[in-house]
Scaffold this motif. Structure first.
Motif, PDB file in Angstrom:
ATOM      1  N   SER A  62     -19.497 -15.274  -5.995  1.00  0.00           N
ATOM      2  CA  SER A  62     -18.839 -14.699  -7.172  1.00  0.00           C
ATOM      3  C   SER A  62     -19.511 -13.383  -7.560  1.00  0.00           C
ATOM      4  O   SER A  62     -18.831 -12.417  -7.909  1.00  0.00           O
ATOM      5  N   GLN A  63     -20.836 -13.320  -7.456  1.00  0.00           N
ATOM      6  CA  GLN A  63     -21.547 -12.064  -7.717  1.00  0.00           C
ATOM      7  C   GLN A  63     -21.153 -10.994  -6.701  1.00  0.00           C
ATOM      8  O   GLN A  63     -21.005  -9.825  -7.052  1.00  0.00           O
ATOM      9  N   LEU A  64     -20.992 -11.401  -5.470  1.00  0.00           N
ATOM     10  CA  LEU A  64     -20.595 -10.475  -4.413  1.00  0.00           C
ATOM     11  C   LEU A  64     -19.246  -9.838  -4.746  1.00  0.00           C
ATOM     12  O   LEU A  64     -19.086  -8.616  -4.672  1.00  0.00           O
ATOM     13  N   TYR A  65     -18.281 -10.651  -5.147  1.00  0.00           N
ATOM     14  CA  TYR A  65     -16.952 -10.133  -5.475  1.00  0.00           C
ATOM     15  C   TYR A  65     -16.996  -9.268  -6.739  1.00  0.00           C
ATOM     16  O   TYR A  65     -16.369  -8.209  -6.789  1.00  0.00           O
ATOM     17  N   LEU A  66     -17.734  -9.708  -7.759  1.00  0.00           N
ATOM     18  CA  LEU A  66     -17.837  -8.916  -8.998  1.00  0.00           C
ATOM     19  C   LEU A  66     -18.460  -7.553  -8.734  1.00  0.00           C
ATOM     20  O   LEU A  66     -17.963  -6.527  -9.197  1.00  0.00           O
ATOM     21  N   ARG A  67     -19.539  -7.560  -7.992  1.00  0.00           N
ATOM     22  CA  ARG A  67     -20.230  -6.299  -7.713  1.00  0.00           C
ATOM     23  C   ARG A  67     -19.413  -5.402  -6.797  1.00  0.00           C
ATOM     24  O   ARG A  67     -19.460  -4.185  -6.923  1.00  0.00           O
ATOM     25  N   GLU A  68     -18.666  -6.006  -5.893  1.00  0.00           N
ATOM     26  CA  GLU A  68     -17.799  -5.207  -5.032  1.00  0.00           C
ATOM     27  C   GLU A  68     -16.738  -4.516  -5.888  1.00  0.00           C
ATOM     28  O   GLU A  68     -16.462  -3.324  -5.730  1.00  0.00           O
TER      29      GLU A  68
END
Length: 179
Positions: A62-68
């Motif tokens: 979820s952090q990966l998608y948010l930061r992307e």
């Protein structure tokens, strides 16, 4: 992606690397979520039965998608169809997650494979924070080496500093580090 070979064998092997003073205090757990679409969950390191470091796949992704998404919003012009651009963005974002010591269960498994194949000298200079954490608890890491690496630990993430201080404490070494 469940761990192969069996986690029980890998855990036994991992525990064999622990220094004597941490054998009864540190443990490693794999918690899989049955209802997760990929069956993954988290890997946890506990000290004195308290969770100290958690590597949760769901939180990491979820952090990966948010930061992307944040990265793409800054760029203003982006093409979702451009695979090279997307891959480049993912690599940048993933590096920020590593810098913040946000890892998934599969990162723990990858780090284990790497750690098992390295000498302690090479593992100590690894760019992988999980490998460095495992090094701090490794029986192959002696007191003199612990003292010698203290300066380099100052530059590391707080979780690596925590395990360094833990090891120094159980070995009776006075550390100047402040977390």
């Amino acid at each position: 992606m469940l761990y192969s070979p069996k986690w029980s064998k890998a855990k036994k092997h991992l525990l064999s690397f622990l220094c004597d003073s941490l054998c009864k205090r540190v443990d490693f757990h794999i918690i899989n979520y049955r209802k997760a679409h990929d069956g993954l969950g988290r890997a946890v390191i506990t000290v004195d039965h308290k969770e100290v470091f958690s590597m949760c796949t769901i939180k990491t992704e979820s952090q990966l998608y948010l930061r992307e998404w944040e990265h793409r919003k800054k760029e203003q012009q982006y093409d979702f169809e451009n695979e090279e651009e997307t891959e480049c963005i993912w690599k940048k974002v993933y590096k920020t997650l590593e810098k913040d010591a946000i890892y998934a269960q599969y990162d723990f498994f990858s780090a284990l494979e790497e750690y098992f194949s390295l000498t302690i000298e090479i593992a100590l200079v690894s760019s992988n924070s999980i490998v460095k954490i495992l090094c701090m608890m490794d029986r192959r890491l002696g007191k003199r080496t612990l003292l010698r690496i203290e300066e380099s630990i100052l530059e590391e993430h707080s979780i690596i500093k925590y395990f360094y201080q833990l090891r120094c404490k159980v070995e009776g070494i006075q550390s100047k580090l402040k977390v």
